[in-house]
Design a protein around this motif. Structure first.
Motif, PDB file in Angstrom:
ATOM      1  N   THR A   1       0.828  -1.209   0.000  1.00  0.00           N
ATOM      2  CA  THR A   1       0.000   0.000   0.000  1.00  0.00           C
ATOM      3  C   THR A   1       0.864   1.263   0.000  1.00  0.00           C
ATOM      4  N   ILE A   2       1.911   1.265   0.808  1.00  0.00           N
ATOM      5  CA  ILE A   2       2.814   2.426   0.870  1.00  0.00           C
ATOM      6  C   ILE A   2       3.463   2.653  -0.491  1.00  0.00           C
ATOM      7  N   ALA A   3       3.965   1.576  -1.096  1.00  0.00           N
ATOM      8  CA  ALA A   3       4.608   1.692  -2.407  1.00  0.00           C
ATOM      9  C   ALA A   3       3.634   2.238  -3.452  1.00  0.00           C
ATOM     10  N   GLU A   4       2.405   1.758  -3.405  1.00  0.00           N
ATOM     11  CA  GLU A   4       1.393   2.201  -4.364  1.00  0.00           C
ATOM     12  C   GLU A   4       1.051   3.676  -4.162  1.00  0.00           C
ATOM     13  N   ARG A   5       0.887   4.094  -2.911  1.00  0.00           N
ATOM     14  CA  ARG A   5       0.507   5.480  -2.635  1.00  0.00           C
ATOM     15  C   ARG A   5       1.609   6.465  -3.023  1.00  0.00           C
ATOM     16  N   ILE A   6       2.852   6.042  -2.864  1.00  0.00           N
ATOM     17  CA  ILE A   6       3.958   6.925  -3.224  1.00  0.00           C
ATOM     18  C   ILE A   6       4.201   6.910  -4.734  1.00  0.00           C
ATOM     19  N   GLY A   7       3.632   5.904  -5.408  1.00  0.00           N
ATOM     20  CA  GLY A   7       3.749   5.850  -6.864  1.00  0.00           C
ATOM     21  C   GLY A   7       5.032   5.246  -7.362  1.00  0.00           C
ATOM     22  N   ILE A   8       5.528   4.216  -6.663  1.00  0.00           N
ATOM     23  CA  ILE A   8       6.814   3.617  -7.077  1.00  0.00           C
ATOM     24  C   ILE A   8       6.651   2.161  -7.521  1.00  0.00           C
ATOM     25  N   GLY A   9       5.418   1.763  -7.773  1.00  0.00           N
ATOM     26  CA  GLY A   9       5.226   0.458  -8.393  1.00  0.00           C
ATOM     27  C   GLY A   9       5.257  -0.713  -7.437  1.00  0.00           C
ATOM     28  N   PRO A  10       5.184  -1.937  -7.972  1.00  0.00           N
ATOM     29  CA  PRO A  10       5.148  -3.150  -7.150  1.00  0.00           C
ATOM     30  C   PRO A  10       6.494  -3.443  -6.504  1.00  0.00           C
ATOM     31  N   LEU A  11       6.474  -4.296  -5.493  1.00  0.00           N
ATOM     32  CA  LEU A  11       7.699  -4.685  -4.801  1.00  0.00           C
ATOM     33  C   LEU A  11       8.512  -5.666  -5.647  1.00  0.00           C
ATOM     34  N   ASP A  12       9.830  -5.510  -5.596  1.00  0.00           N
ATOM     35  CA  ASP A  12      10.741  -6.420  -6.300  1.00  0.00           C
ATOM     36  C   ASP A  12      11.224  -7.544  -5.396  1.00  0.00           C
ATOM     37  N   GLU A  13      11.208  -7.284  -4.075  1.00  0.00           N
ATOM     38  CA  GLU A  13      11.735  -8.276  -3.133  1.00  0.00           C
ATOM     39  C   GLU A  13      11.076  -8.070  -1.776  1.00  0.00           C
ATOM     40  N   LYS A  14      10.898  -9.162  -1.049  1.00  0.00           N
ATOM     41  CA  LYS A  14      10.375  -9.077   0.311  1.00  0.00           C
ATOM     42  C   LYS A  14      11.329  -9.776   1.273  1.00  0.00           C
ATOM     43  N   VAL A  15      11.636  -9.094   2.376  1.00  0.00           N
ATOM     44  CA  VAL A  15      12.478  -9.658   3.433  1.00  0.00           C
ATOM     45  C   VAL A  15      11.639  -9.687   4.698  1.00  0.00           C
ATOM     46  N   TYR A  16      11.620 -10.807   5.383  1.00  0.00           N
ATOM     47  CA  TYR A  16      10.826 -10.927   6.604  1.00  0.00           C
ATOM     48  C   TYR A  16      11.744 -10.901   7.823  1.00  0.00           C
ATOM     49  N   ILE A  17      11.228 -10.405   8.937  1.00  0.00           N
ATOM     50  CA  ILE A  17      12.038 -10.294  10.151  1.00  0.00           C
ATOM     51  C   ILE A  17      12.602 -11.650  10.561  1.00  0.00           C
ATOM     52  N   THR A  18      11.846 -12.719  10.274  1.00  0.00           N
ATOM     53  CA  THR A  18      12.319 -14.068  10.607  1.00  0.00           C
ATOM     54  C   THR A  18      13.517 -14.491   9.755  1.00  0.00           C
ATOM     55  N   ASP A  19      13.763 -13.775   8.643  1.00  0.00           N
ATOM     56  CA  ASP A  19      14.920 -14.073   7.798  1.00  0.00           C
ATOM     57  C   ASP A  19      16.216 -13.529   8.398  1.00  0.00           C
ATOM     58  N   VAL A  20      16.103 -12.503   9.254  1.00  0.00           N
ATOM     59  CA  VAL A  20      17.309 -11.804   9.732  1.00  0.00           C
ATOM     60  C   VAL A  20      17.428 -11.795  11.253  1.00  0.00           C
ATOM     61  N   ALA A  21      16.444 -12.336  11.959  1.00  0.00           N
ATOM     62  CA  ALA A  21      16.497 -12.374  13.422  1.00  0.00           C
ATOM     63  C   ALA A  21      16.038 -13.734  13.917  1.00  0.00           C
ATOM     64  N   SER A  22      16.658 -14.181  14.999  1.00  0.00           N
ATOM     65  CA  SER A  22      16.289 -15.475  15.566  1.00  0.00           C
ATOM     66  C   SER A  22      14.996 -15.340  16.371  1.00  0.00           C
TER      67      SER A  22
END
Length: 274
Positions: free
Chosen positions: A96-117
């Protein structure tokens, strides 16, 4: 523009790790809770953590306000941002944030579980729940102008380089939002006056304060004061010294942001020489 979403529930440590995640993906630009951050600087936006209610905070973080959205979008163009990390509590929020700012769809998603135990996430949640602390991924001096009255402490982040050796990765600011369940607090104008009176009474050349007015606004404190000075001191450097010392002590003791301090030399007195 490459758009990366950094996703995790509120309080799990996203802001704490945002700078590292952004650096690992080659971007200096981060959107976090309404702010657009480049490196260690806030370049546009208004922090959701400054809002007085949780509903207003959510609206700010989702870029509901048109002017807020336009300011951030224009800043991305002005700085020629090639990639951007957007923090959010869900896939839908960052999209939603990306759409409202007008910068298109996401290219990548990183989840907190990917970088924190799991343990680190639980610790972060406990800190949020028990102490009401929030992290903003910029140094304290960068958000002083945007926050007034609810700093907790700066947080320096280190990374181990080798045995007994650490590298400073960055400094973040820990704040407690005004809508925090911990409750509100108020510093009265008279308390500000007492600080100012004590500071000025210890500056050579100052006799006393003849008039004092402090106005505590959402963006900080506005101070006006008239002083009676002692004859024989150079007035302009003395007034500058008063401004600097009073400002330093108020910021140190209250964490309030001084927006303006008008100091007037109202009159002079001659000290009796014994």
């Amino acid at each position: 523009m490459k758009v990366i979403g950094f996703i995790g529930p509120s309080g799990t440590g996203k802001s704490h790790r945002a700078s590292w995640v952004a650096r690992e993906r080659g971007t200096d630009f981060i959107i976090d809770d309404g702010l657009l951050i480049k490196g260690n600087q806030i370049i546009a936006g208004v922090s959701a953590k400054k809002e007085s209610t949780k509903i207003a905070s959510i609206k700010r973080a989702l870029f509901i306000d048109k002017k807020h959205t336009e300011d951030v979008a224009k800043a991305l163009v002005r700085y020629n941002a090639q990639s951007l990390l957007i923090l959010g509590t869900s896939d839908g929020m960052v999209e939603t944030i990306a759409e409202r700012i007008g910068i298109g769809p996401l290219d990548e998603k990183v989840y907190i579980t990917d970088v924190a135990s799991e343990y680190e996430i639980k610790q972060a949640l406990a800190t949020r729940r028990e102490q009401g602390k929030h992290v903003i991924p910029v140094p304290t001096f960068e958000i002083k102008k945007d926050f007034s009255g609810y700093f907790l402490d700066p947080l320096q982040i280190f990374r181990r380089k080798g045995k007994g050796s650490y590298q400073l990765v960055g400094e973040k600011s820990v704040v407690r939002p005004t809508f925090s369940y911990m409750g509100n607090y108020t510093i009265s104008d008279y308390t500000i006056y007492q600080i100012v009176e004590y500071v000025t009474s210890n500056i050579p050349g100052v006799s006393k304060i003849s008039r004092f007015r402090a106005e505590n606004r959402p963006d900080g404190i506005y101070i006006e004061m008239d002083l009676i000075l002692i004859y024989g001191y150079t007035i302009k450097p003395l007034l500058r010294e008063i401004q600097e010392k009073v400002s330093e002590q108020i910021k140190h003791l209250t964490a309030l942001n001084i927006q303006r301090m008008n100091v007037v030399a109202k009159s002079l007195v001659v000290e009796n020489k014994k």
